[in-house]
Design a protein around this motif. Structure first.
Motif, PDB file in Angstrom:
ATOM      1  N   UNK A   1      45.042  26.894  35.566  1.00 56.62           N
ATOM      2  CA  UNK A   1      45.404  25.477  35.440  1.00 56.62           C
ATOM      3  C   UNK A   1      44.755  24.925  34.169  1.00 56.62           C
ATOM      4  N   UNK A   2      43.777  25.266  33.741  1.00 59.80           N
ATOM      5  CA  UNK A   2      42.917  24.897  32.507  1.00 59.80           C
ATOM      6  C   UNK A   2      43.905  25.338  31.321  1.00 59.80           C
ATOM      7  N   UNK A   3      44.275  26.394  31.414  1.00 58.87           N
ATOM      8  CA  UNK A   3      45.119  27.025  30.218  1.00 58.87           C
ATOM      9  C   UNK A   3      46.390  26.291  30.157  1.00 58.87           C
ATOM     10  N   UNK A   4      46.746  25.704  30.804  1.00 59.68           N
ATOM     11  CA  UNK A   4      48.034  24.894  30.678  1.00 59.68           C
ATOM     12  C   UNK A   4      47.661  23.210  30.744  1.00 59.68           C
ATOM     13  N   UNK A   5      46.293  23.052  30.523  1.00 64.83           N
ATOM     14  CA  UNK A   5      46.080  21.653  30.366  1.00 64.83           C
ATOM     15  C   UNK A   5      45.939  20.725  31.518  1.00 64.83           C
ATOM     16  N   UNK A   6      45.940  21.392  32.584  1.00 69.05           N
ATOM     17  CA  UNK A   6      45.704  20.598  33.978  1.00 69.05           C
ATOM     18  C   UNK A   6      44.387  20.819  34.650  1.00 69.05           C
ATOM     19  N   UNK A   7      44.385  20.068  35.634  1.00 63.87           N
ATOM     20  CA  UNK A   7      42.913  19.981  36.411  1.00 63.87           C
ATOM     21  C   UNK A   7      43.498  20.010  37.899  1.00 63.87           C
ATOM     22  N   UNK A   8      42.416  20.413  38.540  1.00 62.94           N
ATOM     23  CA  UNK A   8      42.799  20.464  39.944  1.00 62.94           C
ATOM     24  C   UNK A   8      43.259  19.099  40.664  1.00 62.94           C
ATOM     25  N   UNK A   9      42.391  18.112  40.067  1.00 62.60           N
ATOM     26  CA  UNK A   9      42.735  16.708  40.678  1.00 62.60           C
ATOM     27  C   UNK A   9      44.141  16.219  40.075  1.00 62.60           C
ATOM     28  N   UNK A  10      44.828  16.934  39.250  1.00 68.07           N
ATOM     29  CA  UNK A  10      46.035  16.777  38.642  1.00 68.07           C
ATOM     30  C   UNK A  10      47.134  17.022  39.820  1.00 68.07           C
ATOM     31  N   UNK A  11      46.908  18.367  40.337  1.00 68.29           N
ATOM     32  CA  UNK A  11      47.852  18.871  41.142  1.00 68.29           C
ATOM     33  C   UNK A  11      47.392  18.716  42.665  1.00 68.29           C
ATOM     34  N   UNK A  12      48.661  19.099  43.693  1.00 69.95           N
ATOM     35  CA  UNK A  12      48.438  19.195  45.057  1.00 69.95           C
ATOM     36  C   UNK A  12      48.321  20.572  45.641  1.00 69.95           C
ATOM     37  N   UNK A  13      47.269  21.066  46.229  1.00 69.76           N
ATOM     38  CA  UNK A  13      47.536  22.366  46.752  1.00 69.76           C
ATOM     39  C   UNK A  13      47.336  22.476  48.180  1.00 69.76           C
ATOM     40  N   UNK A  14      47.934  23.295  48.834  1.00 71.20           N
ATOM     41  CA  UNK A  14      47.750  23.458  50.364  1.00 71.20           C
ATOM     42  C   UNK A  14      48.198  24.835  50.777  1.00 71.20           C
ATOM     43  N   UNK A  15      48.324  25.010  51.956  1.00 72.48           N
ATOM     44  CA  UNK A  15      48.603  26.378  52.547  1.00 72.48           C
ATOM     45  C   UNK A  15      49.628  26.315  53.773  1.00 72.48           C
ATOM     46  N   UNK A  16      50.422  27.382  53.854  1.00 67.09           N
ATOM     47  CA  UNK A  16      51.332  27.622  54.862  1.00 67.09           C
ATOM     48  C   UNK A  16      50.592  27.255  56.188  1.00 67.09           C
ATOM     49  N   UNK A  17      49.577  28.015  56.393  1.00 69.05           N
ATOM     50  CA  UNK A  17      48.885  27.884  57.782  1.00 69.05           C
ATOM     51  C   UNK A  17      47.586  27.350  57.470  1.00 69.05           C
ATOM     52  N   UNK A  18      47.400  26.258  58.280  1.00 72.48           N
ATOM     53  CA  UNK A  18      46.110  25.303  57.735  1.00 72.48           C
ATOM     54  C   UNK A  18      44.655  25.880  58.490  1.00 72.48           C
ATOM     55  N   UNK A  19      44.739  26.988  59.091  1.00 76.43           N
ATOM     56  CA  UNK A  19      43.582  27.274  59.848  1.00 76.43           C
ATOM     57  C   UNK A  19      43.380  28.994  59.534  1.00 76.43           C
ATOM     58  N   UNK A  20      42.172  29.405  59.323  1.00 73.79           N
ATOM     59  CA  UNK A  20      41.840  30.748  58.854  1.00 73.79           C
ATOM     60  C   UNK A  20      42.107  31.853  59.777  1.00 73.79           C
ATOM     61  N   UNK A  21      43.007  32.732  59.539  1.00 77.36           N
ATOM     62  CA  UNK A  21      43.166  33.878  60.434  1.00 77.36           C
ATOM     63  C   UNK A  21      41.823  34.793  60.653  1.00 77.36           C
ATOM     64  N   UNK A  22      41.515  35.084  61.880  1.00 78.30           N
ATOM     65  CA  UNK A  22      40.372  36.036  61.928  1.00 78.30           C
ATOM     66  C   UNK A  22      40.161  36.995  60.835  1.00 78.30           C
ATOM     67  N   UNK A  23      39.051  37.430  60.447  1.00 79.29           N
ATOM     68  CA  UNK A  23      38.830  38.730  59.441  1.00 79.29           C
ATOM     69  C   UNK A  23      39.777  38.678  58.260  1.00 79.29           C
ATOM     70  N   UNK A  24      40.300  37.454  57.769  1.00 74.62           N
ATOM     71  CA  UNK A  24      41.466  37.388  56.723  1.00 74.62           C
ATOM     72  C   UNK A  24      42.646  38.028  56.988  1.00 74.62           C
ATOM     73  N   UNK A  25      42.907  38.465  58.590  1.00 69.79           N
ATOM     74  CA  UNK A  25      44.235  39.115  58.374  1.00 69.79           C
ATOM     75  C   UNK A  25      45.310  38.106  57.959  1.00 69.79           C
ATOM     76  N   UNK A  26      46.474  38.821  57.768  1.00 65.90           N
ATOM     77  CA  UNK A  26      47.715  38.090  57.474  1.00 65.90           C
ATOM     78  C   UNK A  26      48.237  36.948  58.643  1.00 65.90           C
ATOM     79  N   UNK A  27      48.677  35.813  58.334  1.00 64.62           N
ATOM     80  CA  UNK A  27      49.092  34.895  59.498  1.00 64.62           C
ATOM     81  C   UNK A  27      50.537  35.438  59.961  1.00 64.62           C
ATOM     82  N   UNK A  28      50.450  35.618  61.158  1.00 62.53           N
ATOM     83  CA  UNK A  28      51.626  36.054  62.112  1.00 62.53           C
ATOM     84  C   UNK A  28      52.895  34.927  61.741  1.00 62.53           C
ATOM     85  N   UNK A  29      54.015  35.553  62.141  1.00 62.85           N
ATOM     86  CA  UNK A  29      55.223  34.797  61.934  1.00 62.85           C
ATOM     87  C   UNK A  29      54.849  33.384  62.873  1.00 62.85           C
ATOM     88  N   UNK A  30      54.521  33.667  64.142  1.00 58.07           N
ATOM     89  CA  UNK A  30      54.603  32.557  65.052  1.00 58.07           C
ATOM     90  C   UNK A  30      53.494  31.380  64.564  1.00 58.07           C
TER      91      UNK A  30
END
Ligand code: URA
Length: 199
Positions: A71-100
């Protein structure tokens, strides 16, 4: 701005209490999206990792640090953007989240996108991209703008990128991600000038 921030907070609290994703019973806490509610860009990752689960913030581990540097290389800061995830909870052992698990959190993400109403959605990795574009392959789609109208939100512009965690220790993928990332300001400028022509 304050109103939108409040709206987002309420949206997260409501979805966390109603979300049927079973992961919510195994995590330390949910990881809500974070950043500027007026942002023109939303970055969407896959699911929180260990550090994010402990701290309750998206992208604060090694991948997040790399993201902040880009972000810094394009002149942006974390406070400038919004960031989120498809799934809001950590899957155990960092496995991929399932389709469900992705489907269970989908309405939450749509509401988040609609509240912010960004000009551009940047996918961090294939999970995020395939949630919207199941037919695309990240190796050919990365760094190329996709324009498509979905019925449930206004944003029509999508940019798939490699996931910063996947690219972190892979020399050529890392270079490609940095190169693709630098296209963001030009892409955003083009989207804005096209929307001025339309209106
Ligand atoms: N990877 C993700 O996809 N999301 C995070 O929040 C952290 C790592």
């Amino acid at each position: 701005m304050e109103n939108k921030k409040l709206l987002l907070q309420k949206l997260h609290e409501k979805n966390h209490s109603t979300c049927c994703c079973e992961l919510k019973y195994t995590v330390t806490q949910p990881v809500f999206g974070k950043g500027n509610p007026e942002s023109e860009i939303i970055f969407i990752g896959e699911a929180p990792g260990k550090k994010e689960d402990i701290e309750g913030e998206p992208f604060i581990g090694a991948a997040g640090k790399f993201l902040t540097e880009m972000l810094d290389t394009i002149g942006m800061k974390r406070e400038d953007i919004y960031i989120t995830n498809i799934v809001k909870y950590r899957p155990p052992e960092n496995r991929d989240p399932s389709k469900k698990e992705k489907e269970d959190c989908a309405e939450w993400l749509s509401e988040e996108i609609n509240t912010i109403n960004p000009k551009l959605i940047v996918f961090l990795g294939r999970h995020s991209m395939n949630h919207f574009f199941p037919e695309e392959k990240i190796n050919s789609a990365h760094g190329k703008l996709i324009t498509r109208k979905f019925k449930n939100f206004n944003t029509e512009n999508f940019l798939p990128l490699y996931h910063p965690a996947a690219a972190l220790y892979n020399g050529s993928m890392r270079e490609t991600l940095i190169k693709d990332f630098k296209k963001i300001p030009k892409i955003l400028k083009k989207i804005k000038s096209n929307s001025e022509v339309k209106s």
